[in-house]
Design an enzyme around this catalytic site. Structure first.
Site, PDB file in Angstrom:
ATOM      1  N   CYS A  36      -7.104 -27.606  12.531  1.00  0.00           N
ATOM      2  CA  CYS A  36      -8.256 -28.520  12.532  1.00  0.00           C
ATOM      3  C   CYS A  36      -7.848 -29.987  12.659  1.00  0.00           C
ATOM      4  CB  CYS A  36      -9.150 -28.249  11.329  1.00  0.00           C
ATOM      5  SG  CYS A  36     -10.021 -26.664  11.541  1.00  0.00           S
ATOM      6  N   ASP A  72       0.861  -1.177   0.000  1.00  0.00           N
ATOM      7  CA  ASP A  72       0.000   0.000   0.000  1.00  0.00           C
ATOM      8  C   ASP A  72       0.903   1.234   0.000  1.00  0.00           C
ATOM      9  OD1 ASP A  72       0.947   0.284   2.524  1.00  0.00           O
ATOM     10  OD2 ASP A  72      -0.964  -0.017   3.535  1.00  0.00           O
ATOM     11  N   SER A  73       0.306   2.403  -0.008  1.00  0.00           N
ATOM     12  CA  SER A  73       1.085   3.619  -0.224  1.00  0.00           C
ATOM     13  C   SER A  73       1.411   4.352   1.060  1.00  0.00           C
ATOM     14  CB  SER A  73       0.281   4.565  -1.113  1.00  0.00           C
ATOM     15  OG  SER A  73      -0.928   4.925  -0.443  1.00  0.00           O
ATOM     16  N   GLY A  74       0.772   3.970   2.146  1.00  0.00           N
ATOM     17  CA  GLY A  74       0.937   4.708   3.394  1.00  0.00           C
ATOM     18  C   GLY A  74      -0.188   5.686   3.648  1.00  0.00           C
ATOM     19  N   GLN A  96     -11.266   7.593  -4.773  1.00  0.00           N
ATOM     20  CA  GLN A  96     -11.823   8.155  -3.540  1.00  0.00           C
ATOM     21  C   GLN A  96     -13.157   8.823  -3.861  1.00  0.00           C
ATOM     22  OE1 GLN A  96     -10.936   7.723  -0.521  1.00  0.00           O
ATOM     23  NE2 GLN A  96      -8.837   6.914  -0.644  1.00  0.00           N
ATOM     24  N   CYS A 101     -11.979 -29.029   7.317  1.00  0.00           N
ATOM     25  CA  CYS A 101     -10.959 -28.018   7.025  1.00  0.00           C
ATOM     26  C   CYS A 101      -9.587 -28.690   7.032  1.00  0.00           C
ATOM     27  CB  CYS A 101     -11.016 -26.894   8.053  1.00  0.00           C
ATOM     28  SG  CYS A 101      -9.648 -25.708   7.879  1.00  0.00           S
ATOM     29  N   ASP A 148      -7.933  -7.269   0.823  1.00  0.00           N
ATOM     30  CA  ASP A 148      -6.967  -7.526   1.893  1.00  0.00           C
ATOM     31  C   ASP A 148      -7.632  -7.128   3.195  1.00  0.00           C
ATOM     32  OD1 ASP A 148      -6.552  -4.472   1.501  1.00  0.00           O
ATOM     33  OD2 ASP A 148      -5.477  -4.925   3.348  1.00  0.00           O
ATOM     34  N   HIS A 181      -5.901 -21.077  10.736  1.00  0.00           N
ATOM     35  CA  HIS A 181      -7.248 -21.529  10.361  1.00  0.00           C
ATOM     36  C   HIS A 181      -8.006 -20.433   9.611  1.00  0.00           C
ATOM     37  CE1 HIS A 181     -11.184 -23.325  10.358  1.00  0.00           C
ATOM     38  NE2 HIS A 181     -11.631 -22.143  10.750  1.00  0.00           N
TER      39      HIS A 181
END
Lengths: 377, 377
Positions: B310, B94-96, B190, B305, B267, B335
């Protein structure tokens, strides 16, 4: 000793070092061997497959801790310690004797029992030799240790003798109470730093039918040379065809010095505890990764080490500790456990090749090299 | 877009969901996809091979955090972010912009730069669009995000417009400054909760030559329905042949709702943060493992899972949290990351089979089932 036996395969020509295999229902343990400590049902910070990947054959669980939390009946209902933590190899459980001594806020020992105040919730708990075995049977470990009476050293001779004699009587009670042929019973030799008492205790315990013998009550603050002396004076009186376990030891050098004195098994929290404190064991001695000198060091903690920490740079691991990331303790715990297992594997090879003495000298020279001014990291 | 391209393979018949592959120099990213967050160069509590084992294709690193500690020049000297953390797949940084907004103690934005006080050592740091790109080039990520001006919502329309327009000008400065054809550049749309501003911002950014487009400034406290509305109003104006990334989102339901609105990448720290707090994601909704109800439960967190957590019982994991053992957070982080990756894999299959709408309905019904009285755990 139906499901357990100890094959003594080779004795080193020049020292007391032995190469053996301790066979258990959950598989063989190559000796000399080191057991990672899984105090509360987990080797701290490390998943069980990562523990296996370090090369460990057998792990240790703590009766005292597991009996208090989650409770041994809970462990039993969760399928026993093996099922609960997912470890498929053998497990040894200690008896609680050492924790009563080191952790109990009040601890009072009578002939009947050790009584202590739980460090978790303050309740008063009574631990008898019989109850210790009962707990260990609920946990389902492969090896149960007898409850012993551990005291602080130095102590006056009367107190040492008294605790040693009580430990023998308690060992007998444990053996009489035990009721599982899937669980080996190991006795614990006490007697402080007194060689005569150690010899007497060893003789009395070896007259009973135990599957193995431990040297207890050491690594409680005495000088290393004293520990080595007492180990040698004890193993001298133990039968060659049974495994010998030195409890709670120790540094890499302590492992080699005690292997030379006839010890087969060790356990210690040092690899994981030091790892959590950013200290890595290496052939050139301990390295403190938190130090700024590692900031831009692209070398791994140890060249040639196959562990996952050593796929990274020292600079990265230093950053992880500096930033308070869990991954720092995780990686160095894995590195240190791997280091201990590699040391034991090399030790076994050296004994097989009758060059243990030379191997020990080389290792110690390497560890000492870090003490040279200007080399400390 | 030499080394990067986005193959749009299939569009869902009933919704805006898309199935694609984002190709990078470090390998392909199957979309829709979820990126685990490696804030400080590590996904918290999880080794890099464990991250790979969850099924993740691409991870995220934080420019703000890494620039402050260990410093991007240190990362560069340690071989770049890939070499440092040992991740062989693609990395997005990311850019900060978001951290300046959320973490900086003072944060002042002018046309030239965002200025903030470091949350680590209190020093004043100036972050320009150019500097953000410079840092990301030093880190060596596959995808760099432009520096954007993030503001708290709700805000007055003038402030939202001002920040949106500045974000466009800054995006242009980033693009002009960028100097690596091994690093894709993603713009960030934005415009707050205003659909007109979002549309305008999207149109202006798509007139420039970016490799992908993000929806930013959401997941800052607005209602989920608002988030979904704004996402839909934004993706509508984004080109179909470029990847679309919704930043910092979110809960499992948010992933599906936004996939339905044309998002390809996500994310979020939620899988690891919730895992550290003993909360596991399951198809029956979240389960709080610290609760006493799990004390003697031999079932795994989630039947079927494949993750290493698990293999254990709920009772064991509850014990680990209760005893304060690191392994509890480690296992539930693994998990949850596995859960998110499985959810994305199932999502991709559902889109391919033109049954995403049905899949989404089933999943949501499962998650809601835990809200039935008596079923909550």
């Amino acid at each position: 000793m139906s499901q357990f036996h100890f094959d003594l395969q080779h004795r080193d020509a020049a020292t007391g070092a032995r190469r053996g295999v301790f066979v258990t229902p959950h598989g063989p343990v190559q000796t000399p061997g080191f057991m990672p400590v899984g105090t509360q049902g987990t080797v701290k910070g490390v998943t069980i497959d990562q523990v296996a990947a370090t090369g460990a054959h057998m792990i240790l669980g703590n009766t005292y801790h597991l009996a208090l939390r989650p409770g041994h009946e809970t462990v039993r209902r969760l399928g026993g310690l093996h099922a609960m933590c997912g470890w498929e190899g053998p497990i040894l459980t200690d008896s609680g004797g050492f924790q009563v001594f080191s952790l109990g806020e009040i601890n009072k020992v009578t002939e009947h029992a050790a009584t202590f105040r739980s460090h978790i919730d303050g309740r008063i708990v009574e631990l008898t030799p019989e109850h210790s075995i009962e707990i260990q049977e609920a946990l389902g470990s492969d090896v149960a240790m007898v409850l012993d009476h551990v005291i602080a050293l130095p102590a006056d001779p009367g107190a040492v003798t008294d605790a040693m004699e009580r430990s023998i009587r308690w060992a007998k009670r444990c053996l009489e109470y035990a009721n599982s042929d899937r669980q080996a019973k190991f006795a614990i030799v006490q007697g402080g730093l007194d060689e005569t008492l150690r010899a007497q205790c060893a003789r009395e315990l070896t007259s009973m039918d135990f599957d193995g013998y431990a040297v207890g009550g050491l690594s409680v603050g005495e000088e290393p040379s004293e520990m080595y002396r007492v180990t040698a004076a004890t193993t001298e009186h133990l039968p060659a065809d049974h495994p010998r376990y030195l409890m709670g030891v120790g540094r890499p050098i302590d492992l080699l010095e005690n292997v030379a004195r006839g010890i087969d098994l060790f356990d210690c929290v040092m690899p994981t505890r030091n790892g959590r404190n950013s200290i890595a064991f290496t052939d050139a001695g301990p390295v403190k990764l938190r130090n700024a000198v590692h900031r831009e060091d692209r070398r791994p903690v140890e060249q040639g080490c196959p562990c996952i920490a050593c796929r990274h740079s020292r600079g990265y691991i230093r950053h992880l500790f500096n930033a308070g990331e869990m991954l720092g303790p995780i990686l160095l715990s894995i590195h240190n456990l791997t280091y201990y297992q590699r040391l034991m594997a090399e030790t076994r090879s050296a004994i097989e090749a009758d060059r243990f003495e030379e191997f020990r000298r080389e290792k110690i020279a390497g560890w000492d090299s870090a003490k040279t001014p200007g080399k400390a990291t």
